[in-house]
Motif scaffolding. Structure first.
Motif, mmCIF file in Angstrom:
data_model
loop_
_atom_site.group_PDB
_atom_site.id
_atom_site.type_symbol
_atom_site.label_atom_id
_atom_site.label_comp_id
_atom_site.label_asym_id
_atom_site.label_seq_id
_atom_site.Cartn_x
_atom_site.Cartn_y
_atom_site.Cartn_z
ATOM 1 N N GLY A 5 42.954 41.742 27.814
ATOM 2 C CA GLY A 5 42.443 43.100 27.975
ATOM 3 C C GLY A 5 43.395 44.115 27.374
ATOM 4 N N ILE A 6 42.932 45.369 27.332
ATOM 5 C CA ILE A 6 43.735 46.474 26.830
ATOM 6 C C ILE A 6 44.715 46.916 27.918
ATOM 7 C CG2 ILE A 6 43.709 48.828 25.933
ATOM 8 C CD1 ILE A 6 42.526 46.865 24.007
ATOM 9 N N ALA A 7 45.969 47.132 27.533
ATOM 10 C CA ALA A 7 46.964 47.628 28.479
ATOM 11 C C ALA A 7 46.755 49.122 28.655
ATOM 12 C CB ALA A 7 48.374 47.332 27.973
ATOM 13 N N LEU A 8 46.162 49.496 29.805
ATOM 14 C CA LEU A 8 45.896 50.900 30.053
ATOM 15 C C LEU A 8 47.141 51.654 30.498
ATOM 16 C CD1 LEU A 8 42.475 50.689 31.949
ATOM 17 C CD2 LEU A 8 42.889 51.046 29.509
ATOM 18 N N GLU A 9 48.059 50.946 31.197
ATOM 19 C CA GLU A 9 49.250 51.620 31.722
ATOM 20 C C GLU A 9 50.377 50.602 31.910
ATOM 21 O OE1 GLU A 9 50.433 54.723 35.337
ATOM 22 O OE2 GLU A 9 48.572 53.545 35.432
ATOM 23 N N VAL A 10 51.536 50.897 31.340
ATOM 24 C CA VAL A 10 52.748 50.105 31.548
ATOM 25 C C VAL A 10 53.584 50.828 32.596
ATOM 26 C CG1 VAL A 10 54.820 49.141 30.498
ATOM 27 C CG2 VAL A 10 52.690 49.218 29.191
ATOM 28 N N LEU A 11 53.817 50.178 33.726
ATOM 29 C CA LEU A 11 54.393 50.842 34.892
ATOM 30 C C LEU A 11 55.914 50.739 34.995
ATOM 31 C CD1 LEU A 11 51.702 49.619 37.455
ATOM 32 C CD2 LEU A 11 51.763 51.785 36.207
ATOM 33 N N VAL A 12 56.552 49.859 34.224
ATOM 34 C CA VAL A 12 58.004 49.672 34.327
ATOM 35 C C VAL A 12 58.605 49.635 32.932
ATOM 36 C CG1 VAL A 12 57.947 48.449 36.546
ATOM 37 C CG2 VAL A 12 57.749 47.163 34.399
ATOM 38 N N GLU A 13 59.918 49.831 32.878
ATOM 39 C CA GLU A 13 60.655 49.784 31.625
ATOM 40 C C GLU A 13 61.848 48.832 31.764
ATOM 41 O OE1 GLU A 13 59.968 51.014 28.725
ATOM 42 O OE2 GLU A 13 58.167 52.123 29.343
ATOM 43 N N GLU A 14 62.481 48.528 30.634
ATOM 44 C CA GLU A 14 63.653 47.666 30.651
ATOM 45 C C GLU A 14 64.764 48.292 31.504
ATOM 46 O OE1 GLU A 14 64.831 46.903 26.668
ATOM 47 O OE2 GLU A 14 63.026 45.757 26.164
ATOM 48 N N GLY A 63 55.744 40.623 43.383
ATOM 49 C CA GLY A 63 54.426 41.161 43.707
ATOM 50 C C GLY A 63 54.200 42.594 43.268
ATOM 51 N N GLN A 64 55.232 43.248 42.735
ATOM 52 C CA GLN A 64 55.090 44.647 42.307
ATOM 53 C C GLN A 64 54.284 44.712 41.006
ATOM 54 O OE1 GLN A 64 58.747 46.860 42.076
ATOM 55 N NE2 GLN A 64 57.938 48.284 40.548
ATOM 56 N N PRO A 65 53.287 45.639 40.907
ATOM 57 C CA PRO A 65 52.501 45.765 39.665
ATOM 58 C C PRO A 65 53.385 46.237 38.508
ATOM 59 C CG PRO A 65 51.366 46.803 41.506
ATOM 60 C CD PRO A 65 52.751 46.484 41.984
ATOM 61 N N LEU A 66 53.183 45.609 37.359
ATOM 62 C CA LEU A 66 53.956 45.947 36.162
ATOM 63 C C LEU A 66 53.086 46.574 35.080
ATOM 64 C CD1 LEU A 66 56.066 42.647 35.852
ATOM 65 C CD2 LEU A 66 56.605 44.730 37.151
ATOM 66 N N VAL A 67 51.864 46.061 34.907
ATOM 67 C CA VAL A 67 50.939 46.544 33.877
ATOM 68 C C VAL A 67 49.531 46.573 34.473
ATOM 69 C CG1 VAL A 67 49.946 46.135 31.592
ATOM 70 C CG2 VAL A 67 52.326 45.591 32.004
ATOM 71 N N ARG A 68 48.762 47.582 34.087
ATOM 72 C CA ARG A 68 47.356 47.639 34.490
ATOM 73 C C ARG A 68 46.492 47.469 33.247
ATOM 74 N NH1 ARG A 68 43.424 51.538 35.379
ATOM 75 N NH2 ARG A 68 44.837 53.205 34.677
ATOM 76 N N ARG A 72 53.274 47.658 24.707
ATOM 77 C CA ARG A 72 53.200 49.093 24.919
ATOM 78 C C ARG A 72 51.799 49.445 25.394
ATOM 79 N NH1 ARG A 72 56.079 51.560 19.450
ATOM 80 N NH2 ARG A 72 58.143 50.618 19.770
ATOM 81 N N THR A 73 51.679 50.631 25.951
ATOM 82 C CA THR A 73 50.367 51.107 26.382
ATOM 83 C C THR A 73 49.417 51.164 25.184
ATOM 84 O OG1 THR A 73 51.362 52.432 28.141
ATOM 85 C CG2 THR A 73 49.132 53.027 27.447
ATOM 86 N N ILE A 89 54.707 39.128 28.362
ATOM 87 C CA ILE A 89 54.756 40.576 28.178
ATOM 88 C C ILE A 89 56.024 41.188 28.779
ATOM 89 C CG2 ILE A 89 52.270 40.893 27.965
ATOM 90 C CD1 ILE A 89 52.104 41.478 30.891
ATOM 91 N N PHE A 90 56.706 40.495 29.682
ATOM 92 C CA PHE A 90 57.970 40.948 30.258
ATOM 93 C C PHE A 90 58.869 39.736 30.484
ATOM 94 C CE2 PHE A 90 55.154 44.356 31.765
ATOM 95 C CZ PHE A 90 55.884 45.476 31.414
ATOM 96 N N SER A 91 60.183 40.015 30.550
ATOM 97 C CA SER A 91 61.151 39.038 31.040
ATOM 98 C C SER A 91 61.893 39.664 32.211
ATOM 99 C CB SER A 91 62.148 38.625 29.954
ATOM 100 O OG SER A 91 61.530 37.812 28.988
ATOM 101 N N ILE A 92 62.052 38.879 33.286
ATOM 102 C CA ILE A 92 62.743 39.346 34.489
ATOM 103 C C ILE A 92 63.907 38.408 34.771
ATOM 104 C CG2 ILE A 92 62.536 39.829 36.959
ATOM 105 C CD1 ILE A 92 59.613 40.358 36.557
ATOM 106 N N VAL A 93 65.069 38.973 35.079
ATOM 107 C CA VAL A 93 66.220 38.175 35.469
ATOM 108 C C VAL A 93 66.654 38.612 36.861
ATOM 109 C CG1 VAL A 93 67.022 37.735 33.132
ATOM 110 C CG2 VAL A 93 67.817 39.770 34.327
#
Length: 373
Positions: A83-92, A99-104, A185-186, A196-200
């Motif tokens: 789907g289309i990324a309507l909103e990116v909620l976090v940054e590097e 469980g926290q939303p990252l992208v909508r 990106r949005t 779409i993300f990497s988390i450490v």
């Protein structure tokens, strides 16, 4: 006739006297030269040196190695639907929790699929209720009822699947940690299963050492570890030996030792660090600076100062702790050892310890001059 012979005899006597005087003069000149050389040698200048006193202190036996830091827990966040990324909620660099939303993502298609499956499920539920009444009146067979029940169960499963797909449009963090990389990106179209993300998880940092097999008997789990990072001069971090591999790699002759450290805002994965593992300690050891050692092949020795003279002393060494070395034999507590000026020394050389009273060499020269006279 007698007069010429008398003059000849007298001439020979004078010639012999002159030769004798010349010989005595040369002898005297040589003797005077030796007399001058002796006091010059005796008055040779002392060699300036620096010394440190042998002292007692605690010394530790350590293994030192280098390794890059890494995080044991990390995850790539992938899209479970497209789907289309309507909103990116976090940054590097942002800290996130599990469980926290990252992208909508655009939910319209998934929402319509939910509505469609719900309608189909509702229709089959009504059909199943009527069929239950009719089977009691023997107007439909039991097989027909089972078929309707099967279709209803399938519709319910499809409805749950549609709801699950709708939930995937809100991409959430699988673990708690810090966003180390953002790949979208949005407005981007996100494909299913695309990272779409990497988390450490920076709550714990590890460093893995490849240690020579000769250290296998001394390195154990739970031993204290000190970490110094090149990017943070002057800083030191405490850790512990977390795991020791039970086997030695035959190709390299090494085994793996994993060290662990508590998370710290200054430590980052990928940093290069120097690791000290303390595996033994002596509380009351004689120690000398490393700079006091003489580089003379197989035998280890130092220069000490006794009565203003340099004395070469063989020593037996123990543990090495940074710039300090334990001395097991050869020296006593309080002995001075030469740390600077060793190159110009020989056994018995007169030395002048910098900072102490000058060595008196003038009396020896005066005595030598008196002997010459």
């Amino acid at each position: 006739m007698s007069t010429p012979h008398a003059f000849a005899s007298t001439g020979r006597v004078l010639t012999g006297a002159i030769l004798l005087a010349v010989a005595l003069g040369l002898s005297a000149c040589k003797g005077g030269g030796d007399a001058q050389a002796k006091p010059a040698d005796a008055a040779a200048a002392p060699v300036p040196v620096e010394t440190e006193v042998v002292a007692r202190r605690s010394v530790a036996a350590s293994y030192v190695g280098t390794a890059s830091l890494e995080v044991p827990r990390g995850a790539d966040v992938v899209a479970k639907t497209s789907g289309i990324a309507l909103e990116v909620l976090v940054e590097e660099g942002d800290t996130v929790r599990a469980g926290q939303p990252l992208v909508r993502l655009d939910p319209d298609r998934a929402r319509l699929a939910v509505l469609q499956s719900r309608a189909t499920m509702g229709k089959l539920e009504n059909s199943y209720r009527r069929a239950q009444q009719l089977v009691g009146q023997q107007m439909i067979s039991a097989n027909d009822l089972d078929q309707i029940k099967f279709d209803l169960d399938t519709a319910r499963a499809q409805h749950e699947m549609a709801q699950l797909e709708l939930s995937y449009t809100a991409v959430t963090a699988p673990i708690s940690g810090v966003i180390s990389q953002r790949m979208i990106r949005t407005g981007n179209f996100v494909q299913i299963n695309t990272p779409i993300f990497s988390i450490v998880d920076n709550a714990r940092i590890e460093a893995t050492l490849n240690v020579p097999e000769r250290e296998l008997r001394v390195l154990k789990r739970g031993q204290p570890v000190r970490l110094q990072v090149d990017a943070l001069p002057g800083e030191s971090f405490e850790g512990v030996v977390e795991r020791v591999a039970p086997i030695v790699e035959s190709r390299s002759g090494t085994f793996r030792v994993v060290t662990a450290f508590a998370g710290n805002e200054m430590l980052r994965a990928g940093m290069f660090g120097r690791i000290h593992i303390d595996y033994d300690q002596r509380a009351d050891a004689l120690v000398i600076p490393r700079s006091a050692l003489l580089d003379e092949g197989d035998e280890t020795a130092v220069y000490t100062v006794r009565d203003g003279k340099a004395v070469r002393v063989p020593v037996e060494l123990g543990y090495i702790d940074g710039n300090l070395i334990e001395v097991r034999s050869g020296l006593e507590d309080g002995d001075p050892v030469v740390t600077a000026g060793k190159v110009a020394l020989r056994e018995g050389s007169t030395v002048q310890v910098i900072g102490e009273a000058p060595v008196a060499a003038a009396p020896a020269a005066a005595d030598a001059k008196s002997d010459a006279k």
